[in-house]
Design a protein around this motif. Structure first.
Motif, mmCIF file in Angstrom:
data_model
loop_
_atom_site.group_PDB
_atom_site.id
_atom_site.type_symbol
_atom_site.label_atom_id
_atom_site.label_comp_id
_atom_site.label_asym_id
_atom_site.label_seq_id
_atom_site.Cartn_x
_atom_site.Cartn_y
_atom_site.Cartn_z
ATOM 1 N N GLU A 19 39.545 63.401 15.725
ATOM 2 C CA GLU A 19 40.393 63.224 15.940
ATOM 3 C C GLU A 19 40.545 62.500 16.851
ATOM 4 O O GLU A 19 40.911 60.726 17.402
ATOM 5 C CB GLU A 19 41.861 64.548 16.298
ATOM 6 N N VAL A 20 39.504 62.600 17.938
ATOM 7 C CA VAL A 20 39.493 62.222 18.942
ATOM 8 C C VAL A 20 38.476 60.928 18.888
ATOM 9 O O VAL A 20 38.874 59.895 19.909
ATOM 10 C CB VAL A 20 38.784 63.056 20.356
ATOM 11 N N LEU A 21 38.033 60.703 18.400
ATOM 12 C CA LEU A 21 37.053 60.162 18.247
ATOM 13 C C LEU A 21 37.494 59.088 16.491
ATOM 14 O O LEU A 21 36.819 58.391 16.938
ATOM 15 C CB LEU A 21 35.712 60.605 16.879
ATOM 16 N N CYS A 22 38.413 59.157 15.951
ATOM 17 C CA CYS A 22 39.008 58.482 15.076
ATOM 18 C C CYS A 22 40.136 57.290 16.101
ATOM 19 O O CYS A 22 39.844 56.071 15.740
ATOM 20 C CB CYS A 22 40.146 59.227 14.190
ATOM 21 N N LYS A 23 40.400 58.219 17.071
ATOM 22 C CA LYS A 23 41.293 57.073 17.944
ATOM 23 C C LYS A 23 40.797 56.419 18.958
ATOM 24 O O LYS A 23 41.037 54.859 19.345
ATOM 25 C CB LYS A 23 42.186 58.152 19.019
ATOM 26 N N GLU A 24 39.487 56.713 19.324
ATOM 27 C CA GLU A 24 38.835 55.760 20.072
ATOM 28 C C GLU A 24 37.792 54.667 19.552
ATOM 29 O O GLU A 24 37.704 53.706 19.717
ATOM 30 C CB GLU A 24 37.765 57.170 20.803
ATOM 31 N N ALA A 25 37.949 55.191 18.448
ATOM 32 C CA ALA A 25 37.334 53.967 16.817
ATOM 33 C C ALA A 25 38.414 53.224 17.398
ATOM 34 O O ALA A 25 38.038 51.655 17.142
ATOM 35 C CB ALA A 25 36.996 54.721 16.126
ATOM 36 N N GLU A 26 39.516 53.533 16.789
ATOM 37 C CA GLU A 26 40.844 52.585 16.883
ATOM 38 C C GLU A 26 41.040 51.378 18.063
ATOM 39 O O GLU A 26 41.268 50.722 17.974
ATOM 40 C CB GLU A 26 42.171 53.207 16.568
ATOM 41 N N ARG A 27 41.040 52.136 19.050
ATOM 42 C CA ARG A 27 40.838 51.571 20.587
ATOM 43 C C ARG A 27 39.879 50.701 20.232
ATOM 44 O O ARG A 27 39.889 49.195 20.693
ATOM 45 C CB ARG A 27 40.708 52.928 21.622
ATOM 46 N N ILE A 28 38.278 50.975 19.998
ATOM 47 C CA ILE A 28 37.247 49.420 21.034
ATOM 48 C C ILE A 28 37.793 48.719 19.541
ATOM 49 O O ILE A 28 37.555 47.828 19.900
ATOM 50 C CB ILE A 28 36.223 50.518 19.998
ATOM 51 N N LEU A 29 38.012 49.042 18.530
ATOM 52 C CA LEU A 29 38.020 47.689 17.296
ATOM 53 C C LEU A 29 39.606 46.727 18.197
ATOM 54 O O LEU A 29 39.248 45.801 17.549
ATOM 55 C CB LEU A 29 38.155 48.820 15.823
ATOM 56 N N ALA A 30 40.696 47.629 18.849
ATOM 57 C CA ALA A 30 41.186 46.448 19.086
ATOM 58 C C ALA A 30 41.132 45.682 20.050
ATOM 59 O O ALA A 30 40.856 44.416 20.213
ATOM 60 C CB ALA A 30 42.194 47.368 19.566
ATOM 61 N N GLN A 31 40.407 46.167 21.085
ATOM 62 C CA GLN A 31 39.441 45.375 22.214
ATOM 63 C C GLN A 31 38.537 44.081 21.175
ATOM 64 O O GLN A 31 38.003 43.554 21.946
ATOM 65 C CB GLN A 31 38.201 45.858 22.486
ATOM 66 N N PHE A 32 37.356 44.355 20.611
ATOM 67 C CA PHE A 32 37.242 43.798 19.769
ATOM 68 C C PHE A 32 37.824 42.378 18.776
ATOM 69 O O PHE A 32 37.440 41.267 19.565
ATOM 70 C CB PHE A 32 36.255 44.859 18.068
ATOM 71 N N ASP A 33 39.177 42.775 18.324
ATOM 72 C CA ASP A 33 39.680 41.653 17.623
ATOM 73 C C ASP A 33 40.314 41.388 18.817
ATOM 74 O O ASP A 33 40.253 40.138 18.316
ATOM 75 C CB ASP A 33 40.590 42.802 17.200
ATOM 76 N N HIS A 34 39.730 41.643 19.859
ATOM 77 C CA HIS A 34 40.945 40.769 21.324
ATOM 78 C C HIS A 34 39.801 39.873 22.114
ATOM 79 O O HIS A 34 40.171 39.278 22.773
ATOM 80 C CB HIS A 34 41.717 41.616 22.268
ATOM 81 N N SER A 35 38.892 40.488 21.424
ATOM 82 C CA SER A 35 37.537 39.690 22.936
ATOM 83 C C SER A 35 37.596 38.410 21.522
ATOM 84 O O SER A 35 37.530 38.002 20.786
ATOM 85 C CB SER A 35 36.423 40.510 22.798
#
Length: 286
Positions: free
Chosen positions: A270-286
């Motif tokens: 679950e931790v890694l799933c949430k982390e993956a979503e957070r990192i992808l959100a960063q990517f979308d804003h970069s």
């Protein structure tokens, strides 16, 4: 209808037979071993894919029939409209050769996937890895086993590691910028390159790796890429979900598995799933 144990015995025999056919093409001992490569929707297809598919379908249909079961194979699948009968509650989902690129490039990382789906979830699965001469199999609720010519042993995923020490199994070919960004920013940085989803999941149940991530880009993995490996992993104690934690669904009318999927040994899932979503959100804003 036969019970699942009887059906599994039939499927295992078919899995070994299909593995032998693929090996004969791989090692050039088949009668028509000229590996002509054609492309179907940008994915390579060889005579080995077709021979494997024909063998699996003929054997399963001859033994189990078409009354109780419907069949989807990567090589015979056309489009949802051509498979109106898939409202059947029991559907076989087959990838006769997962990892065709690796098969062509002779990395050894190719596999046979055979899964039986009840409604939308797998209840029986096998993944045969011809070059390792191993066949992984599972029935829902019964654990995961690996069979070699010597016999079968039960498998369990790894446990007790720190999140930083987990190893990701990654593709050699299916990569995109978004996935590379995600992998670079995860807390675990050990990586192992393996072809075929079946071979990747085999490395996790053999405790040589701990995590696999699939992220669809312009295209997505298909039901036949994921269905058998998923059950092999979860019955060995692992988890395989979308990033939002929802289970994968099969035979829904859309064979694509869109979005982010995480397969793991279950620890930190679950931790890694949430982390993956957070990192992808960063990517979308970069």
């Amino acid at each position: 209808m036969k019970d699942l144990e009887e059906i599994l015995a039939i499927a295992r025999e078919v899995g070994w037979g299909a593995a032998d056919i693929l090996r004969s093409y791989y090692h050039g001992t088949a009668k028509d071993s000229n590996l002509e490569v054609q492309y179907k929707q940008n994915e390579p297809v060889t005579v080995a894919d077709v021979a494997g598919s024909q063998y699996i379908l003929q054997r399963l249909q001859a033994t189990l029939g078409n009354e109780d079961f419907a069949y989807i194979s990567e090589e015979t699948y056309q489009s949802p409209s051509s498979v109106a009968h898939l409202s059947a509650p029991w559907v076989w989902i087959i990838d006769p050769l997962d990892g065709t690129r690796d098969f062509i490039e002779k990395t050894g990382d190719y596999a046979v996937h055979i899964a039986l789906i009840k409604e939308t979830r797998p209840v029986l699965a096998l993944v045969a890895v011809p070059e390792a001469e191993k066949l992984y199999y599972a029935i829902k609720g019964g654990g995961t086993f690996v069979e070699t010519r010597e016999g079968s042993v039960r498998l369990q995923v790894s446990s007790g590691k720190r999140v930083e020490d987990l190893t990701l199994v990654v593709s050699r070919s299916h990569r995109n910028q978004q996935l590379d960004y995600l992998l670079q920013h995860l807390p675990c940085q050990n990586q192992k390159a393996v072809g075929s989803v079946g071979c990747k999941i085999a490395t996790i149940v053999e405790q040589q790796a701990d995590i696999y991530i699939s992220l669809s880009g312009k295209s997505a993995p298909k039901d036949w890429d994921m269905a058998a490996p998923e059950l092999i992993l979860t019955e060995a104690g692992g988890k395989f979900t979308h990033f939002d934690g929802t289970p994968l669904q099969y035979n829904t009318g859309d064979i694509n598995q869109w979005g982010g999927l995480l397969a793991s040994n279950g620890e930190y899932h679950e931790v890694l799933c949430k982390e993956a979503e957070r990192i992808l959100a960063q990517f979308d804003h970069s």
